[in-house]
Design a protein around this motif. Structure first.
Motif, PDB file in Angstrom:
ATOM      1  N   TRP A 138      61.043  16.121  32.133  1.00 26.68           N
ATOM      2  CA  TRP A 138      59.967  15.698  31.252  1.00 26.68           C
ATOM      3  C   TRP A 138      59.261  14.507  31.906  1.00 26.68           C
ATOM      4  O   TRP A 138      59.922  13.562  32.341  1.00 26.68           O
ATOM      5  CB  TRP A 138      60.493  15.293  29.884  1.00 26.68           C
ATOM      6  CG  TRP A 138      60.956  16.440  29.058  1.00 26.68           C
ATOM      7  CD1 TRP A 138      62.234  16.898  28.933  1.00 26.68           C
ATOM      8  CD2 TRP A 138      60.153  17.294  28.239  1.00 26.68           C
ATOM      9  NE1 TRP A 138      62.274  17.980  28.090  1.00 26.68           N
ATOM     10  CE2 TRP A 138      61.002  18.244  27.639  1.00 26.68           C
ATOM     11  CE3 TRP A 138      58.789  17.349  27.938  1.00 26.68           C
ATOM     12  CZ2 TRP A 138      60.538  19.240  26.767  1.00 26.68           C
ATOM     13  CZ3 TRP A 138      58.326  18.318  27.070  1.00 26.68           C
ATOM     14  CH2 TRP A 138      59.196  19.255  26.498  1.00 26.68           C
ATOM     15  N   PHE A 139      57.966  14.604  31.958  1.00 27.23           N
ATOM     16  CA  PHE A 139      57.121  13.510  32.386  1.00 27.23           C
ATOM     17  C   PHE A 139      56.180  13.156  31.226  1.00 27.23           C
ATOM     18  O   PHE A 139      56.001  13.951  30.300  1.00 27.23           O
ATOM     19  CB  PHE A 139      56.272  13.909  33.602  1.00 27.23           C
ATOM     20  CG  PHE A 139      57.051  14.000  34.881  1.00 27.23           C
ATOM     21  CD1 PHE A 139      57.841  15.117  35.158  1.00 27.23           C
ATOM     22  CD2 PHE A 139      57.007  12.988  35.825  1.00 27.23           C
ATOM     23  CE1 PHE A 139      58.567  15.208  36.338  1.00 27.23           C
ATOM     24  CE2 PHE A 139      57.724  13.062  37.006  1.00 27.23           C
ATOM     25  CZ  PHE A 139      58.503  14.177  37.259  1.00 27.23           C
ATOM     26  N   ARG A 140      55.592  11.993  31.291  1.00 26.57           N
ATOM     27  CA  ARG A 140      54.604  11.635  30.275  1.00 26.57           C
ATOM     28  C   ARG A 140      53.455  10.870  30.928  1.00 26.57           C
ATOM     29  O   ARG A 140      53.628  10.236  31.961  1.00 26.57           O
ATOM     30  CB  ARG A 140      55.227  10.813  29.161  1.00 26.57           C
ATOM     31  CG  ARG A 140      55.745   9.445  29.582  1.00 26.57           C
ATOM     32  CD  ARG A 140      56.483   8.782  28.431  1.00 26.57           C
ATOM     33  NE  ARG A 140      57.018   7.479  28.797  1.00 26.57           N
ATOM     34  CZ  ARG A 140      57.821   6.757  28.017  1.00 26.57           C
ATOM     35  NH1 ARG A 140      58.185   7.218  26.817  1.00 26.57           N
ATOM     36  NH2 ARG A 140      58.249   5.585  28.425  1.00 26.57           N
ATOM     37  N   GLN A 141      52.311  10.973  30.280  1.00 27.09           N
ATOM     38  CA  GLN A 141      51.134  10.276  30.781  1.00 27.09           C
ATOM     39  C   GLN A 141      50.373   9.686  29.606  1.00 27.09           C
ATOM     40  O   GLN A 141      49.904  10.424  28.725  1.00 27.09           O
ATOM     41  CB  GLN A 141      50.237  11.215  31.587  1.00 27.09           C
ATOM     42  CG  GLN A 141      49.100  10.501  32.282  1.00 27.09           C
ATOM     43  CD  GLN A 141      48.436  11.356  33.344  1.00 27.09           C
ATOM     44  OE1 GLN A 141      48.561  12.584  33.354  1.00 27.09           O
ATOM     45  NE2 GLN A 141      47.725  10.723  34.257  1.00 27.09           N
ATOM     46  N   ALA A 142      50.267   8.374  29.614  1.00 29.83           N
ATOM     47  CA  ALA A 142      49.509   7.661  28.592  1.00 29.83           C
ATOM     48  C   ALA A 142      48.078   7.461  29.075  1.00 29.83           C
ATOM     49  O   ALA A 142      47.822   7.491  30.287  1.00 29.83           O
ATOM     50  CB  ALA A 142      50.164   6.327  28.297  1.00 29.83           C
ATOM     51  N   PRO A 143      47.142   7.264  28.170  1.00 29.95           N
ATOM     52  CA  PRO A 143      45.743   7.069  28.575  1.00 29.95           C
ATOM     53  C   PRO A 143      45.593   5.928  29.577  1.00 29.95           C
ATOM     54  O   PRO A 143      46.115   4.835  29.362  1.00 29.95           O
ATOM     55  CB  PRO A 143      45.042   6.742  27.252  1.00 29.95           C
ATOM     56  CG  PRO A 143      45.887   7.391  26.213  1.00 29.95           C
ATOM     57  CD  PRO A 143      47.295   7.261  26.705  1.00 29.95           C
ATOM     58  N   GLY A 144      44.921   6.208  30.674  1.00 28.57           N
ATOM     59  CA  GLY A 144      44.675   5.193  31.678  1.00 28.57           C
ATOM     60  C   GLY A 144      45.851   4.870  32.576  1.00 28.57           C
ATOM     61  O   GLY A 144      45.771   3.950  33.394  1.00 28.57           O
ATOM     62  N   LYS A 145      46.935   5.616  32.425  1.00 30.71           N
ATOM     63  CA  LYS A 145      48.132   5.349  33.226  1.00 30.71           C
ATOM     64  C   LYS A 145      48.508   6.573  34.045  1.00 30.71           C
ATOM     65  O   LYS A 145      48.094   7.693  33.745  1.00 30.71           O
ATOM     66  CB  LYS A 145      49.297   4.930  32.336  1.00 30.71           C
ATOM     67  CG  LYS A 145      49.078   3.605  31.620  1.00 30.71           C
ATOM     68  CD  LYS A 145      50.334   3.176  30.899  1.00 30.71           C
ATOM     69  CE  LYS A 145      50.156   1.818  30.248  1.00 30.71           C
ATOM     70  NZ  LYS A 145      51.400   1.367  29.559  1.00 30.71           N
TER      71      LYS A 145
END
Length: 126
Positions: free
Chosen positions: A35-42
């Motif tokens: 699992w990966f995650r991506q937050a806005p602007g990151k």
């Protein structure tokens, strides 16, 4: 293999969600699923991985003790149980599968994974 991620949603801080990553076309045997995650602007960041054959589980420091990754062999599905959620956990969460059995030191690297799901949004706010 095609991956279908689900289970995201909105939850208040301290709440829980369970994400699912189901595979079709091939099994997860002899692969790693992450699992990966991506937050806005990151940038996209590693969250957790499970090496299917060994059933070894790995986490980034920020989620240790709060998130648990698991597998259901019969359903060819990987789960991410997320407890004690914080606003900083807000992101789009992606599941991914490797082509082979990567070594532990490569689990954090997105380049290790050849197949990706579509992402599911997790929002933690009051």
């Amino acid at each position: 293999v095609q991956l279908q991620a689900s289970g995201g949603g909105w939850v208040q801080p301290g709440g829980s969600l369970r994400l699912s990553c189901a595979a079709s076309g091939r099994t997860f045997s002899n692969r790693a699923v992450a699992w990966f995650r991506q937050a806005p602007g990151k940038e996209r960041e590693f969250v957790s991985a499970i090496r299917w054959t060994e059933n070894s589980k790995h986490y980034t420091d920020s989620v240790k003790g709060r998130f648990t990754i698991s597998r259901d062999i019969g359903k060819n599905t990987v789960y991410l149980q997320m407890n004690s959620l914080k606003p900083e956990d807000t992101a789009i969460y992606y599941c991914a599968a490797s082509e082979g059995r990567p070594i532990v030191s490569m689990l954090w690297n997105p380049g290790t994974y050849t197949d990706w799901g579509q992402g599911t949004q997790v929002t933690v706010s009051s």
